[in-house]
Write a protein that holds these residues in place. Sequence first.
Motif, PDB file in Angstrom:
ATOM      1  N   GLU A  89      19.047  40.841  -9.095  1.00  0.00           N
ATOM      2  CA  GLU A  89      18.367  40.978  -7.812  1.00  0.00           C
ATOM      3  C   GLU A  89      18.607  42.374  -7.277  1.00  0.00           C
ATOM      4  O   GLU A  89      19.581  43.021  -7.648  1.00  0.00           O
ATOM      5  CB  GLU A  89      18.827  39.894  -6.833  1.00  0.00           C
ATOM      6  CG  GLU A  89      20.301  39.862  -6.562  1.00  0.00           C
ATOM      7  CD  GLU A  89      20.705  38.655  -5.717  1.00  0.00           C
ATOM      8  OE1 GLU A  89      20.114  37.581  -5.880  1.00  0.00           O
ATOM      9  OE2 GLU A  89      21.602  38.812  -4.889  1.00  0.00           O
ATOM     10  N   PRO A  90      17.686  42.851  -6.430  1.00  0.00           N
ATOM     11  CA  PRO A  90      17.903  44.173  -5.832  1.00  0.00           C
ATOM     12  C   PRO A  90      19.238  44.148  -5.078  1.00  0.00           C
ATOM     13  O   PRO A  90      19.645  43.093  -4.590  1.00  0.00           O
ATOM     14  CB  PRO A  90      16.737  44.320  -4.852  1.00  0.00           C
ATOM     15  CG  PRO A  90      15.713  43.348  -5.300  1.00  0.00           C
ATOM     16  CD  PRO A  90      16.444  42.234  -5.954  1.00  0.00           C
ATOM     17  N   LYS A 103      12.703  46.639  -5.847  1.00  0.00           N
ATOM     18  CA  LYS A 103      12.034  45.562  -5.138  1.00  0.00           C
ATOM     19  C   LYS A 103      10.514  45.668  -5.306  1.00  0.00           C
ATOM     20  O   LYS A 103       9.828  44.669  -5.487  1.00  0.00           O
ATOM     21  CB  LYS A 103      12.396  45.662  -3.652  1.00  0.00           C
ATOM     22  CG  LYS A 103      12.670  44.343  -3.007  1.00  0.00           C
ATOM     23  CD  LYS A 103      13.126  44.541  -1.570  1.00  0.00           C
ATOM     24  CE  LYS A 103      14.501  45.162  -1.467  1.00  0.00           C
ATOM     25  NZ  LYS A 103      14.833  45.512  -0.065  1.00  0.00           N
ATOM     26  N   PRO A 145      11.399  40.896  -4.858  1.00  0.00           N
ATOM     27  CA  PRO A 145      12.686  40.649  -4.203  1.00  0.00           C
ATOM     28  C   PRO A 145      13.450  39.432  -4.731  1.00  0.00           C
ATOM     29  O   PRO A 145      14.630  39.292  -4.480  1.00  0.00           O
ATOM     30  CB  PRO A 145      12.308  40.436  -2.737  1.00  0.00           C
ATOM     31  CG  PRO A 145      10.920  39.910  -2.779  1.00  0.00           C
ATOM     32  CD  PRO A 145      10.273  40.511  -3.995  1.00  0.00           C
ATOM     33  N   SER A 146      12.787  38.553  -5.474  1.00  0.00           N
ATOM     34  CA  SER A 146      13.450  37.309  -5.879  1.00  0.00           C
ATOM     35  C   SER A 146      14.443  37.536  -7.017  1.00  0.00           C
ATOM     36  O   SER A 146      14.357  38.529  -7.738  1.00  0.00           O
ATOM     37  CB  SER A 146      12.416  36.290  -6.347  1.00  0.00           C
ATOM     38  OG  SER A 146      11.540  36.000  -5.318  1.00  0.00           O
TER      39      SER A 146
END
Lengths: 306, 389
Positions: free
Chosen positions: A215-216, A110, A115-116
């Motif tokens: 994504e994370p 992240k 985060p996106s």
Amino acid sequence: MSLFLVQSLNGLQFGILLFLIAAGLTLVFGVMGFINLAHGVQYMIGAYLTFMFFQWTANFFVALLLGLIVALAIGLACEILIFRHLYARDHLDQVLATFGIILFVNEAVKVIWGPSSLILPPPDILSWSFEIIDGLQYPVYRLAVIAVGIAVAIGLYLAVFKTRVGMLIRAGATHPEMVSALGVDIKRLFMIVFGFGAMLAGFAGAIAAPMFSLEPNMGDDLLITVFVVIIIGGIGSIRGAFIAAVLVGFLDTLGRAVATDLLKLVFDPSAANQIGPALSSMLIYILMAAILFFKPEGLFPARGAA
Amino acid sequence: MRKIFGNTLAVLALSLATAPLVQAADLKVGLVLTLSGPPGALGKQAQDGFNLAVETLGGSLGGANTTVVVADDELKPDVALTRVKSLLERDEVDIVVGTIFSNMLAAIYKPVIKADKILISPNAGPSTFAGKKCHPNFFVTSYQNNQNFEALGKYAQDNGIKRVFMLAPNYQAGRDSMNGFKKHFQGEIADEVFTPLGHKDFSAQIAQIATSKADAVFTFMPGGMGVRFVKQFDAAGLSDKMTFLSAFTVDETTLPAQKDAAVGLFGAGTWAPDFDLDRSKAFVANFEAKYGYVPGSYAMQAYDAALLIDSAVSAVGGDVSDKAGLKAALKAAKFDSMRGTFKFNNNQYPIQDFYLLNIAKRADGKYQTEIAEKVLENSGDSFAAECKM
């Protein structure tokens, strides 16, 4: 009928993906008796590394290759620095430690990539599609994933059953002390298995990235399904992992596609819409419970079979 | 004992800090936003939007020297509760601005209202607090959640769409979205399909959509789900074949990943970065210059929330202890909204226009939503009638 075929193809493709992650996990679990919750993190790392190298090289295949090499290196580094010290410990310690790794790596991803959701485009050569049934284009990339997955499965099968290292892995799974007593460096064997498993999970992440998104935490929910796969297949068994992965892939995909419609035959539509999605999410766990009831060690127990 | 000691320290620190600024009144605003995880992108927009407004106004809202304290609710109700209590008790904020998600609002609503502080939601607009449970201390600068979906249903109804395939995640907001759509839409529903939250592979659903003979697909797929669904929908060649109606699925937080796959699809909202209003354009330009990305509705609503506070604090002459005056001034909403005129309903949710939004690639290569057409005019929500205010 043709819709059923398409859904079967989707199920097969999901199963193949599950297999690539499950293969490493089942060997690590079966051979070393080590519970590695952080295996899903390897899936994420593979995807993000490939994404990063793609941004630098603009070539999917080069990025994939570099991503795999670094994923392997990270897997080996983790083994040497962290996991090696946990083999002799209690399962609870292993769960705690590997859970900590999940938190750490997710947060690191992240911080580095944000985060996106990110998108990795498929390679140009595979980024076309054909009309599979009237009105629906099927991306060729997904067929390529199925083909590659089957090739990897065959390769793994040969490696485990026809090579010396494979023989040691099978022997190590059932009689580690005996193998060790015969002068095999079991530590190195474990390291190879672990690094290789991490790389396979990274490979799964990298080839899944163009179909889904990065994504994370992307590996965490898949990991639960993968644990179901290796339990159904029999812990430590490559063949079991493959069959169970395809089984789970089919059941999950077809369940989601038809469960609600089937329920509509019995219940009124709004009730079916309530029950259907819940039931289809439960199907794979019901399958697992049923298989454990009849075959507590899974479909293909590793004992002497791998 | 420890508390008294702590308070004394705080008073000491405060008196030291404020000593040179005896004249100016002080205002403390607490932001409760989701800033972690993939949904953190939404909270980031709101945080940047709010900060931009405070900065543009020279660090003071309504003439009061303003401090903004930011708290991350991590999208966990218990965390939201702890953080808001700390804002209320330790930081002693005058106004709480939050949240992004409705379930977080449910967590912080009670403590803030109980402490008799003002709560302004820059995004979450649940039906829960719009009807019977409306409260004089609670304001919403976004919309009531159902309204975007109602607008899409209205558009479908008015534009000859006969048969719709509906797809949403299997949780309360997903089910609400479908009910909102059906309020104005009288046509045929081909199917209603629910996926798990965080669903990855939509290929099974896309095959169902392709064979459903629907004219349009209606969906609510926030965040990463929207990114994956839109990419896969486009890859299946369905973008050209049917109308794609959505809310919170193609917006400024997902477009950087969806890119061309989203062009040609529709969203719904009360505003877009191309909104034809000079001050709105200036806001977009300033925002992009400062933060380097395109502001979406989340940023605009938080920006508006700051302007709303500015107008109210200024009306009471910077004296935020005048609660009654502050509430009346907030309700009057005499500020220059980025949406043009801004008016609160009796339940203190806005009455406003709703638009169909399309997706455009700009000359600089970035993507944004744009106003396609007005669907609902001066629309209040369906719950206001139940509110006795």
